[in-house]
Design a protein around this motif. Structure first.
Motif, PDB file in Angstrom:
ATOM      1  N   GLU A  50       4.750  12.694   0.136  1.00 35.27           N
ATOM      2  CA  GLU A  50       5.022  11.772  -0.965  1.00 35.27           C
ATOM      3  C   GLU A  50       4.872  10.323  -0.548  1.00 35.27           C
ATOM      4  OE1 GLU A  50       8.474  11.290  -4.415  1.00 35.27           O
ATOM      5  OE2 GLU A  50       8.552  12.902  -2.936  1.00 35.27           O
ATOM      6  N   GLY A  51       5.111  10.068   0.735  1.00 31.92           N
ATOM      7  CA  GLY A  51       4.649   8.815   1.297  1.00 31.92           C
ATOM      8  C   GLY A  51       5.625   7.667   1.339  1.00 31.92           C
ATOM      9  N   VAL A 108       0.851  -1.185   0.000  1.00 35.54           N
ATOM     10  CA  VAL A 108       0.000   0.000   0.000  1.00 35.54           C
ATOM     11  C   VAL A 108       0.884   1.232   0.000  1.00 35.54           C
ATOM     12  CG1 VAL A 108      -0.263  -0.127   2.519  1.00 35.54           C
ATOM     13  CG2 VAL A 108      -1.842   1.266   1.183  1.00 35.54           C
ATOM     14  N   HIS A 109       0.620   2.128  -0.933  1.00 29.67           N
ATOM     15  CA  HIS A 109       1.357   3.395  -1.024  1.00 29.67           C
ATOM     16  C   HIS A 109       0.503   4.469  -0.351  1.00 29.67           C
ATOM     17  CE1 HIS A 109       3.287   6.744  -3.715  1.00 29.67           C
ATOM     18  NE2 HIS A 109       3.636   6.832  -2.444  1.00 29.67           N
ATOM     19  N   ILE A 110       0.947   4.932   0.819  1.00 26.82           N
ATOM     20  CA  ILE A 110       0.236   5.970   1.561  1.00 26.82           C
ATOM     21  C   ILE A 110       0.811   7.321   1.153  1.00 26.82           C
ATOM     22  CG2 ILE A 110      -0.309   6.894   3.839  1.00 26.82           C
ATOM     23  CD1 ILE A 110      -0.027   4.056   4.951  1.00 26.82           C
ATOM     24  N   GLN A 111      -0.022   8.225   0.676  1.00 26.13           N
ATOM     25  CA  GLN A 111       0.427   9.535   0.234  1.00 26.13           C
ATOM     26  C   GLN A 111      -0.756  10.498   0.241  1.00 26.13           C
ATOM     27  OE1 GLN A 111       0.120   8.282  -4.500  1.00 26.13           O
ATOM     28  NE2 GLN A 111       1.592   9.808  -3.906  1.00 26.13           N
ATOM     29  N   VAL A 160       8.877  -0.841   2.482  1.00 28.26           N
ATOM     30  CA  VAL A 160       9.495  -1.300   1.249  1.00 28.26           C
ATOM     31  C   VAL A 160      10.217  -0.156   0.546  1.00 28.26           C
ATOM     32  CG1 VAL A 160       9.008  -2.297  -1.018  1.00 28.26           C
ATOM     33  CG2 VAL A 160       7.786  -3.128   0.990  1.00 28.26           C
ATOM     34  N   TRP A 161       9.643   1.025   0.638  1.00 22.25           N
ATOM     35  CA  TRP A 161      10.214   2.241   0.026  1.00 22.25           C
ATOM     36  C   TRP A 161       9.643   3.433   0.775  1.00 22.25           C
ATOM     37  CZ3 TRP A 161       7.424   6.315  -1.928  1.00 22.25           C
ATOM     38  CH2 TRP A 161       8.131   7.304  -2.622  1.00 22.25           C
ATOM     39  N   ILE A 162      10.435   4.499   0.895  1.00 23.85           N
ATOM     40  CA  ILE A 162       9.937   5.728   1.483  1.00 23.85           C
ATOM     41  C   ILE A 162      10.569   6.904   0.750  1.00 23.85           C
ATOM     42  CG2 ILE A 162      11.676   5.927   3.304  1.00 23.85           C
ATOM     43  CD1 ILE A 162       9.309   6.831   5.172  1.00 23.85           C
ATOM     44  N   TYR A 163       9.847   7.995   0.674  1.00 25.65           N
ATOM     45  CA  TYR A 163      10.235   9.148  -0.141  1.00 25.65           C
ATOM     46  C   TYR A 163      11.599   9.720   0.226  1.00 25.65           C
ATOM     47  CZ  TYR A 163       9.160  12.101   3.871  1.00 25.65           C
ATOM     48  OH  TYR A 163       9.166  12.682   5.110  1.00 25.65           O
ATOM     49  N   ASN A 164      12.003   9.626   1.509  1.00 34.50           N
ATOM     50  CA  ASN A 164      13.238  10.272   1.951  1.00 34.50           C
ATOM     51  C   ASN A 164      14.485   9.425   1.732  1.00 34.50           C
ATOM     52  OD1 ASN A 164      13.161   8.391   4.102  1.00 34.50           O
ATOM     53  ND2 ASN A 164      11.960   9.803   5.356  1.00 34.50           N
ATOM     54  N   GLY A 165      14.324   8.220   1.183  1.00 34.68           N
ATOM     55  CA  GLY A 165      15.466   7.392   0.828  1.00 34.68           C
ATOM     56  C   GLY A 165      16.096   6.620   1.962  1.00 34.68           C
ATOM     57  N   ASN A 204      10.063   5.163  14.192  1.00 37.74           N
ATOM     58  CA  ASN A 204      10.342   6.277  13.288  1.00 37.74           C
ATOM     59  C   ASN A 204       9.295   6.382  12.186  1.00 37.74           C
ATOM     60  OD1 ASN A 204      12.607   7.309  14.579  1.00 37.74           O
ATOM     61  ND2 ASN A 204      14.027   5.945  13.470  1.00 37.74           N
ATOM     62  N   LEU A 205       8.773   5.254  11.733  1.00 33.81           N
ATOM     63  CA  LEU A 205       7.687   5.276  10.749  1.00 33.81           C
ATOM     64  C   LEU A 205       6.456   5.947  11.350  1.00 33.81           C
ATOM     65  CD1 LEU A 205       6.442   4.492   8.023  1.00 33.81           C
ATOM     66  CD2 LEU A 205       5.911   2.242   9.017  1.00 33.81           C
ATOM     67  N   ALA A 206       6.112   5.581  12.581  1.00 31.31           N
ATOM     68  CA  ALA A 206       4.966   6.195  13.251  1.00 31.31           C
ATOM     69  C   ALA A 206       5.178   7.698  13.411  1.00 31.31           C
ATOM     70  CB  ALA A 206       4.752   5.542  14.612  1.00 31.31           C
ATOM     71  N   LEU A 207       6.416   8.098  13.752  1.00 29.74           N
ATOM     72  CA  LEU A 207       6.738   9.518  13.900  1.00 29.74           C
ATOM     73  C   LEU A 207       6.590  10.260  12.586  1.00 29.74           C
ATOM     74  CD1 LEU A 207       8.026  11.866  15.603  1.00 29.74           C
ATOM     75  CD2 LEU A 207      10.256  11.028  14.772  1.00 29.74           C
ATOM     76  N   ASN A 208       7.076   9.666  11.517  1.00 26.77           N
ATOM     77  CA  ASN A 208       7.012  10.295  10.201  1.00 26.77           C
ATOM     78  C   ASN A 208       5.572  10.464   9.738  1.00 26.77           C
ATOM     79  OD1 ASN A 208       7.313   9.699   6.889  1.00 26.77           O
ATOM     80  ND2 ASN A 208       8.775  11.145   7.764  1.00 26.77           N
ATOM     81  N   MET A 209       4.749   9.436   9.926  1.00 24.27           N
ATOM     82  CA  MET A 209       3.343   9.503   9.515  1.00 24.27           C
ATOM     83  C   MET A 209       2.559  10.482  10.389  1.00 24.27           C
ATOM     84  SD  MET A 209       2.380   7.426   6.953  1.00 24.27           S
ATOM     85  CE  MET A 209       3.137   6.119   5.973  1.00 24.27           C
ATOM     86  N   ALA A 210       2.824  10.490  11.673  1.00 22.88           N
ATOM     87  CA  ALA A 210       2.088  11.377  12.582  1.00 22.88           C
ATOM     88  C   ALA A 210       2.448  12.846  12.345  1.00 22.88           C
ATOM     89  CB  ALA A 210       2.377  10.996  14.029  1.00 22.88           C
ATOM     90  N   SER A 211       3.685  13.103  11.923  1.00 23.51           N
ATOM     91  CA  SER A 211       4.127  14.487  11.712  1.00 23.51           C
ATOM     92  C   SER A 211       4.001  14.929  10.259  1.00 23.51           C
ATOM     93  CB  SER A 211       5.587  14.638  12.161  1.00 23.51           C
ATOM     94  OG  SER A 211       6.458  13.884  11.322  1.00 23.51           O
ATOM     95  N   SER A 212       3.444  14.068   9.413  1.00 26.79           N
ATOM     96  CA  SER A 212       3.287  14.359   7.989  1.00 26.79           C
ATOM     97  C   SER A 212       4.611  14.740   7.346  1.00 26.79           C
ATOM     98  CB  SER A 212       2.251  15.468   7.773  1.00 26.79           C
ATOM     99  OG  SER A 212       1.944  15.615   6.387  1.00 26.79           O
ATOM    100  N   GLY A 213       5.666  14.058   7.781  1.00 22.84           N
ATOM    101  CA  GLY A 213       6.970  14.271   7.175  1.00 22.84           C
ATOM    102  C   GLY A 213       7.827  15.334   7.827  1.00 22.84           C
TER     103      GLY A 213
END
Length: 534
Positions: free
Chosen positions: A501-502, A379-382, A441-446, A454-463
């Protein structure tokens, strides 16, 4: 089609591109270039080419169409009625560079820059016809002429049929639609020698060009029954969810990034006349004693003491096509190693404002609300947003204003887990299951090897944040995105990016409910969703 030097784009304002009408048919290529360069402004949206509208204006309209009692303009400035005049658009009003005749009728009889994805009729017995006649698979002709005194092909012709074209020195020429060009195949034999990746290649002439070349052919559009919706309820279906269609994005053989815009047309038909068999033979003509089967705001007598009653009928809209368009978007190659799994897009629909202000759109909502996956799926969340949506006067079809959280005119979204769809408080990370169950699997920031926290932090803060510590985000490019750095994130996400970008995630089996902390506003709007993984 757009020229090689042109590009689909959204505008930085809502102003429309200009158009200088052709004044004389013997225009030179240089004069055409002057008209075009004068009209196009880089800061304005550009979905269809200047040439597409110009040829529509300069081409004679289809005189066989049913126009009821509408009085279409008869002079486009060159002494005849052009394809910009239709029953829906009798005065030739311009909206960007779309061609009104092509917009209002399907399947269209000339080549168009659009590629068909799906047709959703009420009567599925028409599917075979629609699929067979789609420009995806059936070539369309137009009259090709040259500029006077030159060998340069002109982008327009007055003549809309083969007989008039030939009689006036033009060539009635077929054009083909395509998924993309395949320039590495230089000859017809190299082009058509077998299928590649299941795709058919054809040697043909694309719209807007004068030489045959190798093209990746399109398939016929999908055709299936349109979902039932209640009239005037903005597309909600029987189950209460928004009417929707799941589009499978085609494989791009070149693996090139493609820039696209999506158009949705929806036709409202009436059974008060046969839409297929009613044509120009019954257009209103008082001199010849012909009365259109439908009249503007007619008076009817139902036999009650001869009391006339007026019906609310606008014959310009009695049988009508509407359309919506997306902003531009890109279709990119899959990340390496992800060529085979199904990938679902989880996004946000709607816009800022309350239910009255956003009409006829909707308030913010995740789409799809309920996403059903297999453990092998991704699933690509964006999401996308804006900092300039104020919905000022006159407010379009809805009311002026942009009620919502955070700074006026801004869109923001995030994702945090909740226990169930009846609750509004997010669960603490320590009690969450969503992020521990997600493989990045992939994330916009490389970044690689992203921890669940950290994934939860990134999603909660919208990047706004990428990692809790610098050690987890090595590299100068991540230095400004470490938790605790800088001025700190706004609690209503105002300092976070408007668009995200997700990430491409693979979930373990389970059920995961989530919400947006900023926009989920009890009794006003619900922005929640669910992911079910089998």
């Amino acid at each position: 089609m757009l020229a090689a030097t042109e590009q689909l784009r959204d505008g930085v304002n809502t102003q429309t591109q200009g158009h200088t009408a052709l004044k004389k048919a013997n225009e030179t290529p240089a004069q055409k270039g002057t008209r075009k360069s004068k009209d196009i402004v880089q800061a304005r949206g550009y979905h269809e080419s200047w040439e597409w509208y110009d040829k529509c204006r300069n081409r004679e309209r289809n005189f066989g169409l049913f126009t009821a009692d509408q009085k279409l303009q008869t002079n486009n400035g060159l002494g005849y009625s052009g394809a910009i005049y239709t029953r829906q658009n009798p005065n030739g009003n311009r909206r960007g560079y779309e061609c009104p005749e092509e917009r209002d009728y399907y399947p269209y009889w000339h080549p168009t820059p659009w590629k068909d994805i799906a047709i959703l009729p009420v009567n599925t017995s028409l599917c075979e016809y629609y699929q067979k006649e789609s420009f995806n698979v059936a070539p369309r002709h137009e009259c090709v002429e040259i500029y006077v005194g030159t060998t340069t092909v002109r982008h327009w012709s007055r003549y809309s049929n083969e007989e008039d074209c030939a009689a006036n020195g033009g060539q009635w020429t077929p054009f083909y639609n395509y998924l993309e060009k395949a320039p590495s195949y230089k000859t017809e034999s190299a082009c058509v020698s077998g299928n590649r990746n299941g795709y058919k290649y054809i040697w043909a002439r694309p719209l807007g060009e004068n030489v045959q070349q190798c093209l990746v052919a399109l398939e016929a559009p999908e055709c299936k029954a349109a979902p039932w919706t209640r009239s005037n309820h903005l597309g909600n279906t029987k189950g209460g969810l928004a009417s929707n269609y799941t589009w499978t994005i085609p494989f791009i053989p070149s693996a090139d990034t493609k820039q696209c815009v999506l158009r949705i047309r929806y036709n409202i038909s009436t059974d008060d006349y046969d839409p297929f068999l009613t044509d120009s033979r019954v257009n209103n003509n008082i001199q010849e004693g012909i009365m259109s089967p439908v009249q503007q705001n007619p008076l009817v007598d139902i036999g009650a003491a001869n009391i006339p009653l007026q019906l609310a009928i606008n014959t310009a809209q009695f049988g009508r096509t509407f359309q919506d368009r997306s902003h531009t978007f890109t279709v990119r190659p899959r990340p390496s190693g992800q060529e085979k799994p199904r990938i679902f897009n989880l996004n946000v629909r709607g816009k800022r404002g309350n239910i009255v202000q956003v009409y006829p759109a909707v308030e913010y909502d995740f789409i799809p609300n309920d996403l059903h996956l297999k453990t092998s799926d991704r699933v690509h969340i964006q999401w996308t947003g804006s900092n300039t949506h104020k919905n000022g006067a006159p407010g379009g079809d809805g009311a002026t204003g942009d009620a919502g959280e955070g700074t006026s005119g801004t869109d923001r979204h995030n994702i945090v887990q909740i226990n169930n769809l009846l609750e509004n408080f997010p669960v603490p990370y320590e009690n969450s299951t969503m992020w521990e169950s997600a493989e990045v699997v992939w994330i916009y920031n490389g970044l690689n090897n992203i921890s669940p926290k950290n994934l939860a932090l990134n999603m909660a803060s919208s990047g706004y944040y990428r990692c809790f510590t610098a050690a987890e985000c090595p590299g100068a490019q991540h230095a400004d995105y470490i938790y605790g750095s800088g001025l700190g994130m706004s609690s209503t996400l105002g300092s976070s990016p408007a668009s995200y970008e997700g990430a491409l995630l693979k979930f373990k089996s389970g059920t995961y409910f989530y919400t947006c902390t900023r926009n989920n506003n009890f009794t006003n709007r619900s922005q929640k969703g669910a992911i079910y993984v089998d």
